[in-house]
Motif scaffolding. Structure first.
Motif, mmCIF file in Angstrom:
data_model
loop_
_atom_site.group_PDB
_atom_site.id
_atom_site.type_symbol
_atom_site.label_atom_id
_atom_site.label_comp_id
_atom_site.label_asym_id
_atom_site.label_seq_id
_atom_site.Cartn_x
_atom_site.Cartn_y
_atom_site.Cartn_z
ATOM 1 N N LYS A 72 12.058 -24.250 2.971
ATOM 2 C CA LYS A 72 12.465 -23.498 4.153
ATOM 3 C C LYS A 72 12.357 -21.986 3.937
ATOM 4 N N TYR A 73 12.291 -21.561 2.674
ATOM 5 C CA TYR A 73 12.314 -20.122 2.408
ATOM 6 C C TYR A 73 11.366 -19.810 1.263
ATOM 7 N N LYS A 74 10.102 -19.510 1.593
ATOM 8 C CA LYS A 74 9.076 -19.284 0.592
ATOM 9 C C LYS A 74 8.859 -17.804 0.290
ATOM 10 N N LYS A 75 9.614 -16.949 0.940
ATOM 11 C CA LYS A 75 9.465 -15.511 0.709
ATOM 12 C C LYS A 75 9.956 -15.130 -0.694
ATOM 13 N N LYS A 76 9.607 -13.907 -1.094
ATOM 14 C CA LYS A 76 9.980 -13.403 -2.413
ATOM 15 C C LYS A 76 11.500 -13.426 -2.596
ATOM 16 N N GLN A 77 11.951 -13.967 -3.721
ATOM 17 C CA GLN A 77 13.380 -14.072 -4.004
ATOM 18 C C GLN A 77 13.561 -14.375 -5.486
ATOM 19 N N THR A 78 14.795 -14.429 -5.927
ATOM 20 C CA THR A 78 15.071 -14.893 -7.287
ATOM 21 C C THR A 78 15.689 -16.273 -7.199
ATOM 22 N N LYS A 79 15.458 -17.065 -8.228
ATOM 23 C CA LYS A 79 15.992 -18.419 -8.259
ATOM 24 C C LYS A 79 16.639 -18.673 -9.608
#
Length: 522
Positions: free
Chosen positions: A381-388
């Motif tokens: 649902k959320y493929k944008k740049k982020q940290t995981k």
């Protein structure tokens, strides 16, 4: 004198127990017998935990509480009345009414533990008419399981899982849908990394997705207390297997209270899940009547899935359940990658809405119920740049707006049970390593011929939104410039020559028999 070969592999406890238990099955079908065996394994486990807690209470000077269920439940231990305890069952194992005693024992365990409502076999032992001597021998076999022997090893969980897989193999094609092969479940868990949050499975079978999710959490030093599990299962007997499977491992779950059809009686209609793992029925036909579920909110923004095939109904059910940052990993038949009509329109919108993250073609013969090659889908649902964050690791993810990773895994895997294929730990590490490298910022991911390719939205649009991996992955041994007509003409010539050679061989053989005085009339 030849030396005796001492290199013969020693059987594991799971294998030995299976061999013993399977010999006692007699004429009882595997589909029925599994509930007998797994019900007894559960009863042995529950009783061992009960007795351990009982001794603990006595050692603490709390003997007056040893028959109070609250003092067991507070430690997540099921309370067993005396006639439900394993010691009582073994004491009466040679009695002719032992089947009735076991049914009564299981029924009383359910009555005293609300969390087990609807979980245990219901009058199976009396109804099946299993020979009392065989039932007694089966009890002796199950009695060999020391569920408390090794605190670091989930002995009973291992045995239960092994038996589930063996029963699925025994039931074979057209049956055994209650079980998803372990290596596929492990692959999905390692890809979507269900570390903390809500986990959902709309067609949970015997609960294998949940078990592997919790194992993933434990392997990454997390806590299963940080996940909430929700599932739904239509088949009543499979619903029982799932509840037992999780109860054995001390995993709490919400199965909606009863077996029910996910489409017509969605027991988690308002749920928003962080992780979805599923292996829904393949190519399910007539899942709804012509005028049913037309305005179901789960299809909002998409076409209504065709009643002739439920594949896209399962997909949209899962999409509707994803939280703001949710990710889903599930298995479907390959036909869903390229169908036309309303399926095409839904698939196109899934890509346009930036939900499709990865498509993996699996090898043939991985499932016990079908030999077809199937696909793992990853929706994010959320493929944008982020940290995981996963355990102690933090990854910086790149912006993968409307890109899709395609992987062809058909050349991977190892033989399993002679006619099946499975992934080993190295295979899973390689696949998930490629996927996570593709996700990460500044990684060394690169497209590899005959294995993986990262396709842009424009490339997928040019292929008319087909999600068939072979349309994107480069195959270096395939000549794209082959002229079909020329190739067919060459094959036609070759085939004609083969037929002529066969006819000549037949004539020569007839002449040999004729010369020997044995004419053959055709």
């Amino acid at each position: 004198m030849a030396k005796k070969n001492n290199n013969k592999k020693e059987k594991s406890i799971e294998e030995s127990l299976w061999d013993s238990a399977n010999k006692l099955r007699g004429s009882v079908e595997s589909s029925e017998y599994k509930h007998v065996v797994l019900g007894l394994i559960f009863l042995k486990f529950a009783s061992d935990k009960f007795e351990e807690r009982r001794k603990e209470l006595i050692s603490e000077g709390k003997e007056k509480y040893i028959e109070m269920k609250e003092f067991y439940n507070m430690k997540n231990v099921f309370f067993l009345p005396e006639e439900s305890r394993w010691s009582f069952i073994i004491k009466n194992a040679k009695q002719t009414d032992i089947a009735l005693k076991i049914d009564t024992a299981l029924n009383n365990v359910e009555k005293n533990n609300p969390a087990l409502k609807g979980a245990l076999p219901d009058n199976y032992f009396s109804r099946l008419g299993l020979d009392s001597s065989k039932l007694s021998a089966l009890l002796d076999t199950i009695n060999q399981i020391d569920t408390l022997r090794d605190k670091q090893t989930d002995i009973v969980g291992r045995v239960y899982e092994y038996f589930l897989s063996k029963f699925a193999l025994a039931e074979g094609k057209g049956k055994g849908e209650f079980y998803t092969p372990k290596s596929i479940v492990n692959l999905i868990a390692e890809m979507i990394e269900p570390y903390k949050g809500i986990i959902y499975d709309p067609a949970c079978g015997s609960g294998g997705m949940f078990v592997q999710s919790v194992k993933f959490i434990e392997n990454h030093h997390g806590s299963k207390k940080e996940v909430s599990i929700y599932g739904q299962e239509y088949t009543a007997t499979t619903f029982k297997l799932a509840k037992m499977n999780l109860a054995i491992r001390g995993i709490s779950a919400n199965f909606g209270g009863k077996p029910a059809d996910t489409f017509h009686n969605d027991q988690h209609s308002d749920l928003k899940a962080d992780y979805i793992m599923a292996n829904p029925p393949f190519n399910q036909k007539d899942w709804r009547a012509a005028n049913e579920l037309i305005n179901d909110p789960r299809w909002h923004g998409y076409e209504v899935p065709p009643k002739s095939n439920a594949n896209y109904a399962w997909i949209l059910n899962m999409v509707s359940k994803l939280s703001e940052h949710g990710v889903a990993g599930f298995v479907l038949a390959n036909g869903a990658l390229s169908g036309g009509g309303d399926e095409y329109k839904i698939r196109r919108k899934l890509v346009e809405n930036n939900l499709v993250e990865a498509i993996l073609i699996l090898p043939q013969n991985m499932f016990y119920t079908t030999n077809i090659s199937v696909t793992v889908w990853i929706l994010n649902k959320y493929k944008k740049k982020q940290t995981k964050e996963v355990g102690e690791e933090t990854r910086q993810l790149r912006d993968r707006d409307r890109e899709v990773l395609f992987m062809d895994l058909r050349q991977m895997g190892e033989p399993f049970e002679k006619k099946f294929t499975q992934f080993n730990t190295d295979h899973i590490a390689q696949i998930t390593g490629t996927y996570h490298a593709w996700q990460q910022e500044n990684s060394d991911y690169e497209n590899i011929p005959e294995y993986c390719y990262s396709a842009t939205f424009d490339e997928i649009a040019k292929k008319d939104f087909s999600l068939v991996p072979s349309k994107y992955i480069e195959f270096v041994n395939r000549d794209e410039n082959i002229d079909f007509d020329d190739k067919m003409k060459a094959l036609q010539t070759d085939f004609a020559e083969l037929l002529k050679a066969e006819e000549k061989s037949k004539k020569d053989l007839l002449n040999v028999f004729k010369e020997l005085g044995y004419a053959i009339e055709l």
